[in-house]
Design a protein around this motif. Structure first.
Motif, PDB file in Angstrom:
ATOM      1  N   ASP A  32      26.049 -67.236 -21.122  1.00  0.00           N
ATOM      2  CA  ASP A  32      25.857 -67.757 -19.777  1.00  0.00           C
ATOM      3  C   ASP A  32      24.238 -68.168 -19.527  1.00  0.00           C
ATOM      4  N   VAL A  33      23.956 -69.167 -19.108  1.00  0.00           N
ATOM      5  CA  VAL A  33      22.964 -69.643 -18.694  1.00  0.00           C
ATOM      6  C   VAL A  33      22.726 -70.662 -17.720  1.00  0.00           C
ATOM      7  N   THR A  34      21.696 -70.676 -17.249  1.00  0.00           N
ATOM      8  CA  THR A  34      21.624 -71.472 -15.775  1.00  0.00           C
ATOM      9  C   THR A  34      21.521 -73.052 -16.054  1.00  0.00           C
ATOM     10  N   VAL A  73      26.059 -70.407 -15.579  1.00  0.00           N
ATOM     11  CA  VAL A  73      27.272 -71.295 -15.932  1.00  0.00           C
ATOM     12  C   VAL A  73      27.901 -70.597 -17.112  1.00  0.00           C
ATOM     13  N   HIS A  74      29.453 -70.360 -17.078  1.00  0.00           N
ATOM     14  CA  HIS A  74      29.964 -69.415 -18.065  1.00  0.00           C
ATOM     15  C   HIS A  74      31.050 -70.220 -18.752  1.00  0.00           C
ATOM     16  N   LEU A  75      31.243 -70.182 -19.988  1.00  0.00           N
ATOM     17  CA  LEU A  75      32.308 -70.855 -20.781  1.00  0.00           C
ATOM     18  C   LEU A  75      33.724 -70.427 -20.325  1.00  0.00           C
ATOM     19  N   GLU A  76      34.640 -71.034 -20.061  1.00  0.00           N
ATOM     20  CA  GLU A  76      35.904 -70.844 -19.954  1.00  0.00           C
ATOM     21  C   GLU A  76      36.548 -71.380 -21.124  1.00  0.00           C
ATOM     22  N   ALA A  77      37.035 -70.641 -21.963  1.00  0.00           N
ATOM     23  CA  ALA A  77      37.633 -71.260 -23.235  1.00  0.00           C
ATOM     24  C   ALA A  77      39.167 -71.451 -23.184  1.00  0.00           C
TER      25      ALA A  77
END
Length: 118
Positions: A32-34, A73-77
């Motif tokens: 997660d990064v901004t 922001v988070h990856l939703e795989a």
């Protein structure tokens, strides 16, 4: 789970842009990064990155959380896994076609050997 046409369209649309693919790759590597952190390596403004994120969010490929003052922001795989499953069906189709071609080639080689003996 069967993939709806609209979901498939949204995922492929999101993946069609190299910047969005780079964003997903970065999230996969770094976690997660901004939005500001995502914008750093690109020669574009934070609003432009935000537009890309909206496309990725619409496709369900990213989500935004809350962490005090940050909105990482988070990856939703999961959508990627669903597209992979969809594509595997076509891989199986093509593998069957190649197997049939191998059979034809084997038959032709057998006929050539047989013709060479005569």
């Amino acid at each position: 789970m069967a993939l709806e046409a609209a979901e498939l369209d949204a995922t492929f649309h999101a993946l069609s842009d190299p910047t969005r693919r780079a964003i997903l790759a970065r999230l996969a590597q770094e976690g997660d990064v901004t939005v500001m952190e995502l914008a750093e390596p690109f020669a574009m403004s934070q609003p432009a990155i935000s537009k890309h994120l909206k496309v990725l969010e619409k496709a369900g490929l990213v989500s935004r959380g809350r962490d005090a003052q940050r909105r990482p922001v988070h990856l939703e795989a999961q959508p990627l896994a669903e597209v992979t499953d969809w594509l595997l069906g076509y891989r199986q189709f093509w593998q069957a076609q190649f197997d049939r071609l191998d059979d034809v080639l084997d038959q032709l080689q057998a006929l050539e050997k047989q013709a060479g003996k005569n």
